[in-house]
Write an enzyme that holds these catalytic residues in place. Structure first.
Site, PDB file in Angstrom:
ATOM      1  N   HIS A  66       8.817 -28.115  11.006  1.00  0.00           N
ATOM      2  CA  HIS A  66       9.679 -27.671   9.905  1.00  0.00           C
ATOM      3  C   HIS A  66       9.729 -26.138   9.854  1.00  0.00           C
ATOM      4  CE1 HIS A  66      11.124 -28.809   5.633  1.00  0.00           C
ATOM      5  NE2 HIS A  66      11.616 -27.626   5.959  1.00  0.00           N
ATOM      6  N   HIS A  68      12.458 -22.690   9.636  1.00  0.00           N
ATOM      7  CA  HIS A  68      13.813 -22.145   9.454  1.00  0.00           C
ATOM      8  C   HIS A  68      13.913 -20.879  10.300  1.00  0.00           C
ATOM      9  CE1 HIS A  68      14.904 -24.873   6.125  1.00  0.00           C
ATOM     10  NE2 HIS A  68      13.617 -24.791   5.822  1.00  0.00           N
ATOM     11  N   ARG A  70      16.908 -19.472  11.031  1.00  0.00           N
ATOM     12  CA  ARG A  70      18.004 -18.706  10.391  1.00  0.00           C
ATOM     13  C   ARG A  70      19.153 -18.307  11.309  1.00  0.00           C
ATOM     14  NH1 ARG A  70      16.493 -20.564   5.657  1.00  0.00           N
ATOM     15  NH2 ARG A  70      14.877 -19.387   4.607  1.00  0.00           N
ATOM     16  N   ASN A 100      19.962 -25.523   8.386  1.00  0.00           N
ATOM     17  CA  ASN A 100      20.701 -24.819   7.325  1.00  0.00           C
ATOM     18  C   ASN A 100      20.985 -23.366   7.704  1.00  0.00           C
ATOM     19  OD1 ASN A 100      17.967 -24.212   6.997  1.00  0.00           O
ATOM     20  ND2 ASN A 100      18.059 -24.121   4.756  1.00  0.00           N
ATOM     21  N   HIS A 185      14.621 -34.396   2.808  1.00  0.00           N
ATOM     22  CA  HIS A 185      14.292 -33.401   1.771  1.00  0.00           C
ATOM     23  C   HIS A 185      14.384 -34.189   0.469  1.00  0.00           C
ATOM     24  CE1 HIS A 185      14.769 -29.400  -0.369  1.00  0.00           C
ATOM     25  NE2 HIS A 185      15.184 -30.256  -1.277  1.00  0.00           N
ATOM     26  N   HIS A 238       7.900 -31.789   3.321  1.00  0.00           N
ATOM     27  CA  HIS A 238       7.206 -31.012   2.273  1.00  0.00           C
ATOM     28  C   HIS A 238       6.816 -31.783   1.006  1.00  0.00           C
ATOM     29  CE1 HIS A 238      11.379 -30.656   1.007  1.00  0.00           C
ATOM     30  NE2 HIS A 238      11.645 -29.601   1.738  1.00  0.00           N
ATOM     31  N   ASN A 284      10.855 -24.434  -2.759  1.00  0.00           N
ATOM     32  CA  ASN A 284      11.429 -25.730  -3.104  1.00  0.00           C
ATOM     33  C   ASN A 284      10.963 -26.801  -2.125  1.00  0.00           C
ATOM     34  OD1 ASN A 284      12.983 -27.664  -4.357  1.00  0.00           O
ATOM     35  ND2 ASN A 284      14.813 -27.200  -3.162  1.00  0.00           N
ATOM     36  N   ASP A 311       7.204 -25.221   6.852  1.00  0.00           N
ATOM     37  CA  ASP A 311       8.412 -24.905   6.079  1.00  0.00           C
ATOM     38  C   ASP A 311       8.620 -23.389   6.056  1.00  0.00           C
ATOM     39  OD1 ASP A 311      10.719 -25.029   4.650  1.00  0.00           O
ATOM     40  OD2 ASP A 311       9.866 -25.888   2.830  1.00  0.00           O
ATOM     41  N   HIS A 315      12.954 -14.845   4.152  1.00  0.00           N
ATOM     42  CA  HIS A 315      14.077 -14.260   3.408  1.00  0.00           C
ATOM     43  C   HIS A 315      13.976 -12.746   3.471  1.00  0.00           C
ATOM     44  CE1 HIS A 315      15.650 -17.994   1.786  1.00  0.00           C
ATOM     45  NE2 HIS A 315      14.427 -18.357   1.462  1.00  0.00           N
TER      46      HIS A 315
HETATM   47  O1  DOR Z   1      11.744 -23.274  -0.278  1.00  0.00           O
HETATM   48  C1  DOR Z   1      12.568 -23.721   0.511  1.00  0.00           C
HETATM   49  N1  DOR Z   1      13.264 -22.889   1.325  1.00  0.00           N
HETATM   50  N2  DOR Z   1      12.800 -25.041   0.546  1.00  0.00           N
HETATM   51  C2  DOR Z   1      13.797 -25.567   1.259  1.00  0.00           C
HETATM   52  O2  DOR Z   1      13.955 -26.764   1.254  1.00  0.00           O
HETATM   53  C3  DOR Z   1      14.714 -24.686   2.034  1.00  0.00           C
HETATM   54  C4  DOR Z   1      14.055 -23.417   2.392  1.00  0.00           C
HETATM   55  C5  DOR Z   1      15.013 -22.364   2.883  1.00  0.00           C
HETATM   56  O3  DOR Z   1      15.869 -22.672   3.703  1.00  0.00           O
HETATM   57  O4  DOR Z   1      14.869 -21.200   2.488  1.00  0.00           O
END
Ligand code: DOR
Length: 432
Positions: A66, A68, A70, A100, A185, A238, A284, A311, A315
């Protein structure tokens, strides 16, 4: 190139082995796995790089189900290049990239782009996860068959739930036919209702909208029921709640083929971490209560929870720092802290060293149906060398990841990856 790793405490759940062993790597493959034997000065060829791993753990490269990454679309947060370097730094040699992105990985073109980029610039293995629905909008199934052909390892709308139960049913029916994995999810959006932290006294006191545990539990229950109905394989992402762990445990007792993951923040922190409107602790699903934390540990211990995933959700600095809590994006940059946070489970007696490493290597490999997570002879040389006793104060600023967003910044952690080997590549690290 030849490498000898000698003197280490080797833990390889794929061989049920924990003990002294020496390992020889040749041309990016594990050539020899010598248990209870010292290979040094024992007819070794010349021109061999010797890594003295005395006092260290030597483990298969970790597998993150899991992540990301980006890219494409949010290269200010992370790229395939930086995310895979962060992975290696954290001891991970394989990462599964959530869809995503922008555009969403909901068609073979995007899948191919990710794989091409990973081949050209990636530092670790990247396995793309395709979206379940077009644009992750929850309305129309994505072309799952074609995306699987293009190289998607699993399917998920992660970041968002598949709210419509009929769509999820169809996705699982389709997945069953292809023997594909659907990652849920688990969040009922009507019940979570835009909540930004755990629902309870603390959210009321802080004047923030809460997302209740039941929003997760109900959706886990639904997806397990749909998996039972259709025979499609579902993996719950998660898991953060006591109720969620219970539902999964009961389903496993009935023989349902459900699997589940949790992430280090759900067994390391409680909702109190958001006090002071700390956006770095906004995630989340949200951080929960001490009771939930204890239940997650219990689930890890008794096998209700199969794996630990990061996860990893990087950011940009400004997105977290200069926005109100309500508006800040959820997520924690997790690849570079997952192992030290997870090692605390061994220290506290929740998991044995074998079980911990199994949840980070063999179990994800089993769920994904891939060969990795092993030090068996003949397999690709992917491993991490860990100084489990090394204490350090985390400086998020020194992360390889572009995402410096972590609530663990400035905390003392114990256990550092000192080297990661990925094929011919040998990386050496200082703790963050
Ligand atoms: O905290 C989270 N961030 N939960 C998610 O399910 C998506 C993820 C994100 O893409 O930033």
């Amino acid at each position: 190139m030849r490498i000898l790793i000698t003197g280490g405490h080797v833990i390889d759940p794929s061989q049920e082995f924990a003990g002294r062993a020496d390992i020889v790597i040749e041309d990016g493959l594990i050539k020899t796995f010598a248990k209870d034997k010292k290979l040094r000065n024992n007819g070794l060829p010349e021109h061999i790089m010797v890594i003295d791993a005395a006092g260290m753990w030597v483990v298969p490269g970790l597998i993150d189900m899991h992540t990301h990454l980006r890219e494409p679309g949010y290269e200010n947060k992370e790229t395939i290049k930086t995310g895979t370097m962060a992975a290696l730094r954290g001891g991970f040699t394989t990462v599964c990239a959530m869809p995503n992105t922008n555009p969403v990985n909901d068609n073979p073109g995007v899948t191919e782009f990710i794989l091409k980029k990973a081949r050209a610039e990636g530092n670790a293995r990247v396995l793309p996860i395709g979206a379940v629905t077009k644009g992750q909008m929850g309305e129309e199934l994505a072309p799952i068959y074609m995306m699987r052909e293009a190289g998607c390892i699993a399917f998920s709308d992660d970041g968002r739930p598949v709210a419509n139960p009929l769509i999820m049913r169809r996705a699982l029916e389709y997945a069953k036919g292809l023997d594909a994995l659907i990652i849920s999810h688990a969040e009922d959006p009507l019940l979570s209702g835009g909540g930004v932290m755990n629902e309870g006294l603390l959210s009321a006191t802080m004047g923030l909208k809460g997302s209740p545990a039941i929003a997760e539990e109900v959706m886990i229950y639904r997806d397990i029921a749909l998996s039972e109905l259709t025979g499609g394989r579902v993996h719950i992402a998660h898991v953060s709640t006591l109720g969620g762990v219970r539902v999964i445990r009961q389903a496993k007792e009935r023989g349902v083929a459900v699997t589940a993951e949790t992430c280090p923040h759900y067994f390391s922190l409680t909702q109190e971490a958001v006090t002071g409107f700390n956006t770095h602790a906004k995630v989340n699903p949200p951080l929960r209560t001490q009771k939930d934390v204890e239940a997650i540990k219990e689930g890890l211990k008794d096998g209700a929870i199969d794996i630990i995933a990061t996860d990893h959700a990087p950011h940009g600095r400004a997105e977290k720092a200069s926005r109100q809590f309500d508006d800040a994006p959820p997520g924690i940059s997790g690849l570079e802290t997952a192992l030290p946070l997870s090692l605390a489970l061994v220290e506290k007696g929740v998991l044995s060293e074998m079980e911990l490493i199994r949840k980070l290597t063999r179990n994800p490999a089993r769920i994904l149906r891939i060969d990795g997570g092993t030090l068996m002879e003949g397999m690709p040389a992917e491993l991490a060398i860990v100084d489990t006793q090394r204490r350090f104060v985390l400086k998020a600023g020194s992360f390889m990841s572009l995402g410096k967003n972590t609530p663990f910044d400035g905390m003392e952690l114990k256990g550092a990856v000192v080297k990661t080997i990925f094929g011919e590549k040998v990386m050496e690290w200082q703790p963050a």
